[in-house]
Design a protein around this motif. Structure first.
Motif, PDB file in Angstrom:
ATOM      1  N   CYS A   1      96.756  69.063 -45.537  1.00  0.00           N
ATOM      2  CA  CYS A   1      96.465  69.253 -43.922  1.00  0.00           C
ATOM      3  C   CYS A   1      96.009  70.678 -43.734  1.00  0.00           C
ATOM      4  CB  CYS A   1      97.670  68.742 -43.245  1.00  0.00           C
ATOM      5  SG  CYS A   1      99.010  69.637 -43.156  1.00  0.00           S
TER       6      CYS A   1
ATOM      7  N   CYS B   1      97.403  72.478 -41.368  1.00  0.00           N
ATOM      8  CA  CYS B   1      98.299  73.318 -40.658  1.00  0.00           C
ATOM      9  C   CYS B   1      98.540  74.596 -41.401  1.00  0.00           C
ATOM     10  CB  CYS B   1      99.741  72.630 -40.761  1.00  0.00           C
ATOM     11  SG  CYS B   1      99.880  71.145 -39.711  1.00  0.00           S
TER      12      CYS B   1
ATOM     13  N   LYS C   1      98.069  74.288 -45.365  1.00  0.00           N
ATOM     14  CA  LYS C   1      98.778  73.474 -46.565  1.00  0.00           C
ATOM     15  C   LYS C   1      98.123  72.897 -47.431  1.00  0.00           C
ATOM     16  CE  LYS C   1     102.784  73.004 -42.809  1.00  0.00           C
ATOM     17  NZ  LYS C   1     103.527  72.171 -42.323  1.00  0.00           N
TER      18      LYS C   1
ATOM     19  N   CYS D   1     101.458  66.270 -42.365  1.00  0.00           N
ATOM     20  CA  CYS D   1     102.792  66.702 -42.975  1.00  0.00           C
ATOM     21  C   CYS D   1     104.057  66.181 -42.467  1.00  0.00           C
ATOM     22  CB  CYS D   1     102.711  68.252 -43.114  1.00  0.00           C
ATOM     23  SG  CYS D   1     102.439  69.154 -41.493  1.00  0.00           S
TER      24      CYS D   1
ATOM     25  N   VAL E   1     103.025  71.828 -37.685  1.00  0.00           N
ATOM     26  CA  VAL E   1     103.116  70.550 -38.277  1.00  0.00           C
ATOM     27  C   VAL E   1     102.069  69.603 -37.724  1.00  0.00           C
ATOM     28  CG1 VAL E   1     105.553  70.361 -38.847  1.00  0.00           C
ATOM     29  CG2 VAL E   1     104.921  70.031 -36.437  1.00  0.00           C
ATOM     30  N   CYS E   2     101.735  68.531 -38.269  1.00  0.00           N
ATOM     31  CA  CYS E   2     100.830  67.589 -37.946  1.00  0.00           C
ATOM     32  C   CYS E   2     101.107  66.017 -38.232  1.00  0.00           C
ATOM     33  CB  CYS E   2      99.436  68.128 -38.284  1.00  0.00           C
ATOM     34  SG  CYS E   2      99.166  67.634 -39.980  1.00  0.00           S
TER      35      CYS E   2
END
Ligand code: ZN
Length: 506
Positions: A35, A37, A32, A53, A49-50
């Protein structure tokens, strides 16, 4: 909802549509934009996801270098000027698929500006017609105001789970996927021009390889701004925005519908409400969704967690080096290099892969023009009928070259080539394999049958014979056509020419 008064052709003609398009393309980075991900499409919901995000407190964005390079490459392909410094900005709004409550975008200092796309006003005709001839249509320049980088939002899901009837689910895998937003000037004056612009834009982006532009998966999305004004009037009318239409054809239809709707309202003394509308493709109608927020509602301000984005001269030069030859330039060159028509060039540059393959075959063949014809009439036609991609073709480009050369030398006829291609597709074998398996067939060079047909034709058409002998050599074409017809396309055209000329000049 109020029905729209019917509008006559005469009334429609009084008005001029003004169209501008905003296109979002997802950039094909692996991770992304802020990040690490994965951006993979189709993974189970909420698995990529993290904290960044998901917008959790304290998480900080880190810019993905590849996303910048892809956006710059796209901007260069669209003839934009790259700004050495651009600024990320927060666009604040509330929506369930936006966990941070703001989207990181760019506002008054975008990555790139002042680009353009040339559209061919006869583009459709050319693309749809392999024999489009050499006449090329008029070009029109459509300005590109800006190209900027931003992050995608998540997705609201309204179907596909047990209580979908009463609940909306959120998938945040898409949150933070890098987007390039490409905003055009309001330069288009008909739905057809909008369609051409989108077709060219997609083609150019695909050539750069920075996005797959897959509309079904949402990697290319388009919003259209449309207004109408009386012809000759300078000021723009009030615009509406049609959002998230998922095919170019539907965008064209939605615009056609909106134009009539606007004119109908104006003609009956009403006012256009500035609003966002959705297109229902089943009904062919648009529906009001929400009144358009004004730009200041977003309360843009510079993103405090990111430095200004600097793309210096050196970096720009490095990115420019990976810019491929673009479709329009490629078509021009191919027409010159291989003596093919504009229609051929359009059809053969539909994708970069097809153009690459055609060129590798054309360069080896005795007659590139014949390769162009064969690819379109014999190869693409069969692939389309079977729903196959070019990469799945049993007949390779080497096979096409080999077969083109055999026809060129007169060894096989066009009809024989068709039969051999049929066998190739039936058996899933390449042309040289089928040709060998069939015992290297050759068309007859026995002229006795041809001579008999020629004698009959000459006896039956004394007027044309007289014309030919009086110097009107073009009449030969008439006789050749008749012989080919009589032989059901089996005869070798070169041989037919020889026999006829001999007879006619006796
Ligand atoms: Zn993440």
């Amino acid at each position: 909802m109020a029905t729209i008064p019917a509008v006559s052709e005469d009334v429609l003609a009084k008005y001029e549509p003004v169209i501008g398009l905003e296109v979002h393309v997802q950039l094909l980075t692996e991770s992304k934009i802020f990040c690490s991900c994965s951006t993979r499409f189709g993974d189970p919901p909420n698995t990529n996801v993290c904290p960044v995000c998901l917008g959790l407190p304290g998480a900080l964005p880190v810019l993905n270098r590849k996303a910048v390079e892809f956006a710059v490459l796209a901007a260069m392909a669209l003839q934009c000027r790259i700004n050495a410094v651009s600024i990320f900005a927060r666009k604040n709004y509330f929506y369930p698929d936006l966990p941070k409550g703001y989207q990181i975008s760019q506002y008054d200092k975008p990555l790139a500006e002042f680009g353009f796309i040339d559209i061919d006003l006869r583009g459709n005709e050319l693309a749809g017609n392999a024999n489009g001839g050499n006449q090329r249509g008029q070009k029109k320049k459509i300005g590109i105001t800006r190209l900027h980088l931003e992050e995608d939002a998540g997705k609201s899901l309204h179907e596909g789970f047990a209580d979908a009837a009463t609940k909306t689910a959120i998938d945040l895998n898409r949150t933070g996927v890098p987007l390039a937003e490409i905003v055009s000037e309001p330069d288009m004056r008909s739905p057809e021009e909008a369609y051409q612009y989108l077709t060219r834009l997609k083609e150019i982006i695909l050539y750069t390889g920075v996005s797959d532009c897959n509309m079904e998966e949402g990697s290319l999305r388009c919003d259209a701004n449309i207004s109408v004004r009386l012809r000759g009037q300078k000021e723009f009318g009030t615009k509406t925005e049609v959002k998230n239409v998922n095919s170019f054809r539907f965008i064209k239809q939605a615009l056609e519908y909106e134009i009539e709707r606007h004119i109908g309202i104006l003609e009956s003394g009403g006012k256009i409400a500035q609003e966002t509308r959705l297109y229902n493709s089943h009904e062919g109608k648009t529906y009001g969704m929400r009144s358009k927020e004004q730009a200041h509602d977003y309360r843009y301000f510079p993103e405090p967690d990111l430095l200004p984005l600097a793309v210096d001269e050196k970096w720009q030069t490095a990115i420019r080096a990976s810019l491929p030859e673009l479709p329009e330039a490629r078509r021009e060159r191919m027409m010159k290099e291989y003596g093919i028509t504009a229609g051929d060039a359009h059809a053969l540059t539909m994708t970069r892969a097809l153009a690459d393959q055609f060129e590798s075959a054309a360069r080896r063949a005795k007659n590139p023009k014949r390769v162009a014809n064969l690819v379109q009439s014999e190869l693409l036609g069969r692939l389309k009928a079977l729903g196959l991609e070019l990469e799945q073709s049993p007949i390779s480009m080497e096979g096409v070259t080999a077969s083109a050369d055999l026809v060129e030398s007169g060894a096989i006829s066009g009809k024989m080539l068709k039969d051999l291609y049929d066998l190739g597709f039936e058996r899933g074998q390449d042309f040289p394999v089928v040709y060998e398996a069939e015992g290297r067939p050759e068309q007859s060079r026995d002229t006795s049958a041809l001579e008999k047909i020629a004698d009959e034709l000459i006896a039956a058409n004394p007027k044309q014979v007289e014309q030919y002998r009086a110097g009107k050599k073009t009449v030969l074409g008439f006789f050749v056509g008749q012989v080919m017809k009589a032989s059901k396309g089996q005869a070798n055209p070169q041989l037919v020419n020889e026999v006829l000329m001999k007879k006619l000049e006796q």
